[in-house]
Each structure stands twice: as C-alpha cells, then as structure tokens.
Scaffold this motif. Structure first.
Motif, short mmCIF file in Angstrom:
data_model
loop_
_atom_site.label_atom_id
_atom_site.label_comp_id
_atom_site.label_asym_id
_atom_site.label_seq_id
_atom_site.Cartn_x
_atom_site.Cartn_y
_atom_site.Cartn_z
N MET A 14 0.83 -1.20 0.00
CA MET A 14 0.00 0.00 0.00
C MET A 14 0.86 1.25 0.00
N TRP A 15 2.00 1.20 0.67
CA TRP A 15 2.93 2.33 0.67
C TRP A 15 3.45 2.59 -0.75
N LEU A 16 3.77 1.52 -1.48
CA LEU A 16 4.27 1.67 -2.85
C LEU A 16 3.15 2.18 -3.77
N VAL A 17 1.92 1.72 -3.56
CA VAL A 17 0.81 2.23 -4.37
C VAL A 17 0.61 3.72 -4.13
N SER A 18 0.68 4.14 -2.88
CA SER A 18 0.52 5.56 -2.56
C SER A 18 1.63 6.39 -3.19
N LEU A 19 2.86 5.88 -3.14
CA LEU A 19 3.96 6.60 -3.79
C LEU A 19 3.77 6.64 -5.30
N GLY A 20 3.23 5.56 -5.88
CA GLY A 20 2.97 5.56 -7.31
C GLY A 20 1.94 6.60 -7.71
N ILE A 21 0.89 6.76 -6.90
CA ILE A 21 -0.10 7.81 -7.17
C ILE A 21 0.56 9.18 -7.11
N LEU A 22 1.46 9.37 -6.15
CA LEU A 22 2.14 10.65 -6.00
C LEU A 22 3.08 10.92 -7.16
N VAL A 23 3.81 9.88 -7.62
CA VAL A 23 4.82 10.07 -8.67
C VAL A 23 4.17 10.25 -10.03
N PHE A 24 3.25 9.37 -10.38
CA PHE A 24 2.73 9.36 -11.74
C PHE A 24 1.51 10.26 -11.94
N GLN A 25 0.73 10.49 -10.89
CA GLN A 25 -0.46 11.32 -11.03
C GLN A 25 -0.33 12.67 -10.34
N HIS A 26 0.75 12.89 -9.61
CA HIS A 26 0.98 14.16 -8.91
C HIS A 26 -0.18 14.51 -7.97
N ASP A 27 -0.78 13.47 -7.36
CA ASP A 27 -1.94 13.67 -6.50
C ASP A 27 -1.54 13.38 -5.06
N LEU A 28 -1.10 14.41 -4.37
CA LEU A 28 -0.67 14.25 -2.99
C LEU A 28 -1.82 13.89 -2.07
N GLY A 29 -3.00 14.48 -2.30
CA GLY A 29 -4.15 14.24 -1.43
C GLY A 29 -4.60 12.79 -1.44
N SER A 30 -4.78 12.21 -2.62
CA SER A 30 -5.21 10.81 -2.70
C SER A 30 -4.16 9.87 -2.14
N SER A 31 -2.90 10.20 -2.35
CA SER A 31 -1.82 9.38 -1.80
C SER A 31 -1.91 9.31 -0.28
N LEU A 32 -2.08 10.45 0.37
CA LEU A 32 -2.22 10.48 1.82
C LEU A 32 -3.49 9.77 2.27
#
Length: 471
Positions: free
Chosen positions: A227-245
């Motif tokens: 789940m940590w890697l999925v959250s980082l992937g959302i942050l890296v590829f989608q630039h979505d800090l809110g959804s990642s958190l």
C-alpha cells in the motif's frame, strides 16, 4: 429483567420521525442560505426559490421515504447532516456564480451541482435497494481491489486521462470529466475490510518488542509495504498528494482497528515520514507545495510567479470575515480562483465567519461519530471494518482539506465532502452514506426474541408428544 426490557426497547426504536424533523431543519439551512444569497447579492429573494426549494425538498424527503421502507432501523442523524451540508454548499456555489456573472464570466456551477446531487441521491436509493445485507459485499473482496486498481490506472491511459491543475487524476468521456479515484476509495474500503477479516489473526501476531511496543513480524509487512508503494505511485505518476495520503492513511487506520496492535501505527508512521522525505527531495511539485506552506508570502508576488496566490488570498478572506463573517454579498471570496471547490471553506469563513466554519466541522464530526458508533454496535467483523473505513475517509479528507486551506498542513487538492463543486466526489459520498445507513440498519435491527423462540420450541415439542401418544 427491567434493565433487559429497557435495552430491548431502545434497540427497537426506529427514530424515523426524529429523522424527518431533522430533515426539515436541514432544508431550512439549505433553502434559507439560498434565499440569503439572493438578498445579499441581488437585494431580493431569488425568483426561482420555490422551484429550487421544492426540488431540494423532493430529493431529501424521497431519500427519507426510501430509508423508512427498506432500512427502518438506520441511523436517523446521517441523512439530515448530509442534506444540510449539501444545501449549504449549493448556496455558496450559487453565490460564487453570481459574482462571476457580475464580472462577465458567467458560470452555472450551482445548477450543475444540483444535477449531480440528483444523480447522487438516485444512486443512494439504488444502493439501499440493491444491497439488502452489507455482508454480501465480502464476496467481492478481491474483485473490488482489482477494480480499484484499474480505476486508479485509467487517468494514465493516453487519450483518456486528463491533467487538471497539475494532477493527472481525471478521465475525459465526451463532454464529461470524471475522477475515478472517488469511486476507488469506496472499493478500497471494501477490499481492505474483506482482506483484514481473513488475515487479521496473522497480522495481529507480535514480533520484536521495542520501547514497550510490540512491532509486527517482518513476514507480515507485505500488505502495508504494498500500500505504501501504491501511494507513492499515485504521487509520482499522477501528482496527486491528497489521494496518496488518503489511501495510505485509510489502510493504516483499518489495519490498526483490525489487529489492535499499536506497532502498526509505529511502522506506518515511520513509512509515512520516509515517504514524505523521499517525495520532498525527489519530486519538485511536492517540494513547491511544502515551501509554499512554510513561506507563503515569499511566493505571493508576481515576480515569483504568484504560486501561493490562492492560499494567501484565502487566509486574507478568512481573517476579514472574523468571527461572524461579512454576510453573503459583502465579501470577495471570488478572488480565490477555486473558491467553489478546493477553497470553499475559505469562502464560508469570509462571508459567514469562523462560527459557520466551526458549525461545518461539527457536522463532519457528527458524520464520523455516527459512523464509528455504527462500527461499535455492528455484529460482524466485516461490517465493523467497512464502517470504520468509511468514517476514516471522511475524517482524513476533511482534515487534509481544511488543514490545507487554513495553513495547518500543505495543500493537497482534495475536495470538501458535500460542500465543494464536483460531481464525482458528490456522487461517491452519497453512496458512502447509503452504505453506512445499510450497516447501521443491520446493526440496530433487533435480534429475534428469546421468548418467541422458546414458545416456538415448546409448540414443536407438544406436537411431537401428541404424535407419539396418538401412535
């Protein structure tokens, strides 16, 4: 015996009359705010007040009737609180529309939001009618997880994904734009709950003890690491800090509730700090948001790009509003470009004051409290975790949004539930409320009476004895 009778009497109360009374108060908030916007901005009550009020009343009263028919023991507070928030949000969006119309930049976002609310209430009704027992959702644990991953990946597909405000979290279908992450958060709650019910015994086993805290075993770190890697992937590829958190925090809370092991909070906290530090040093958009949060006025001038224009103007507006606000029509919330979506809380703070902001936060607190109460009284583990997860969605989202607007934490770009303009968010949140009502109906529904079961058994025994004598 008297205490048992009192408890059973409390459980059997449906409280639909109380819900109807609270709905009338909620409609007074929504319709009254709409009328106040017309008087404050245009000097008269809006000419369409009857049509608007009738449509709004029809939606919420229709939802109440459906609850009365198919979920009579559901929580009586959730629907009125949601109706009040949605009505207030529509009024504030309408006020921003009038300001833009005066500036020759006409928009009709309030009417579009009312259409989205209609669709949300329709799906609310469909959810209650289609799901008569929330426990059937446990069968779709892995299907929900797979569907959530597919939805999160859709914005990355060429020709389908769309970047708005630097975040690639939208898909474009004809004239419509949709944010699939809003649906994914509901599916992830179902997937997390089903997975944790099956594996919580293994995840609850203690490993090494450090400073009075039992850390989890190393072999059990796979799910939280994934789940940590999925959250980082959302942050890296989608630039979505809110959804990642949101997604990582959601899984961490549900994991802690399922296992009751504080060690998971320690491990999750350390992973969050490591991920935040990594994102700050490796990704420019995260570093910019952090720097704007720490030094907003350094980025406010045009020479430096005005990157902090929105948060600084929002703080100016809330400071100008003070304790009781300037009143509808007497403030300038439209100076903030996204005053009707990401920064709608600052719009409320400017024209209705800190008092209204605190009232809004109290209503969100009521939603979270009633959802957690449902979790406590729910009789099955899956329902407990789903209710906890849905409560966490609201709690985390409101904290992140309001914290970003007020400067408590860096801005993340999430919407304020039921208040902000946005169709996908509004529809998904109405479905969440329907799920919570379904779980609460199951939890509050009285158990079969022991006396009735005893009487039925006695009748059967008598019949057997009579049959034996006759033979």
């Amino acid at each position: 015996m008297a205490q048992s009778s009192t408890l059973m009497g409390f459980v059997h109360r449906r409280r639909r009359g109380a819900e109807l009374f609270l709905l009338i108060l909620a409609l007074a908030v929504g319709i009254g705010a709409y009328a106040a916007v017309g008087i404050g901005v245009q000097g008269e009550v809006p000419p369409d007040i009857l049509a608007y009020g009738g449509w709004l009343a029809g939606l919420v009263i229709g939802a109440h009737i459906v609850i009365r028919l198919v979920a009579p023991y559901a929580d009586p507070v959730l629907l009125p609180v949601v109706a009040a928030l949605n009505g207030l949000g529509l009024a504030v969006i309408h006020r921003i529309d009038l300001a833009r119309e005066a500036a020759d930049k006409p928009h009709d976002f309030a009417q579009q939001q009312l259409i989205w609310m209609t669709l949300g209430v329709a799906l609310f009704v469909v959810t209650l009618l289609a799901i008569r027992d929330h426990r059937v959702l446990q069968r779709f644990t892995y299907t929900s997880g797979l569907a959530a991953i597919v939805l999160l990946l859709l914005p990355l597909m060429p020709g389908l994904g769309r970047t708005i405000n630097g975040a690639q979290i939208w898909i474009h279908l004809g004239p419509f734009s949709f944010q699939p992450g809003e649906v994914a958060k509901v599916l992830l709650v179902i997937a997390f709950a089903g997975y944790l019910v099956l594996h919580r015994d293994a995840l609850a086993l203690a490993g090494r003890r450090v400073l009075f805290v039992d850390l989890p075993r190393g072999r059990d770190l796979g799910p939280i690491l994934a789940m940590w890697l999925v959250s980082l992937g959302i942050l890296v590829f989608q630039h979505d800090l809110g959804s990642s958190l949101l997604f990582f925090g959601l899984f961490l809370i549900m994991l802690y509730v399922a296992t009751e092991r504080p060690g998971w909070l320690v491990v999750g906290g350390l992973m969050f700090i490591a991920g935040a530090a990594l994102a700050y040093f490796l990704f420019g958009h995260v570093r910019i948001r952090f720097d704007i949060w720490q030094h907003p006025f350094d980025f406010y001038t045009d020479e430096q790009g005005g990157k902090s224009f929105q948060p600084v103007e929002a703080k100016f507006g809330m400071g100008w509003g003070g304790l009781i606000g300037r009143g509808f029509g007497n403030g300038d919330p439209y100076r903030v470009p996204y005053a009707d979506s990401d920064f709608i809380v600052s719009s409320i703070g400017e024209e209705l004051g800190l008092t209204a902001v605190m009232a809004v936060l109290m209503m969100y607190g009521l939603i979270v409290e009633r959802a957690l109460r449902t979790s406590l009284i729910c009789r099955d583990a899956f329902g407990k975790l789903v209710a906890t997860g849905l409560a966490s969605v609201f709690a985390l989202q409101v904290f992140v949004v309001v914290g970003g607007v007020t400067g408590l934490i860096p801005l993340t770009g999430l919407t304020t539930p039921f208040l902000s303009y946005g169709g996908s968010s509004l529809v998904a949140n109405w479905v969440i409320i329907a799920l919570l009502l379904r779980i609460s109906d199951q939890a509050r529904r009285p158990l079969p009476s022991i006396s009735d079961d005893t009487a039925a058994m006695s009748t059967d025994d008598t019949q057997v004895v009579r049959l034996g004598v006759s033979s």
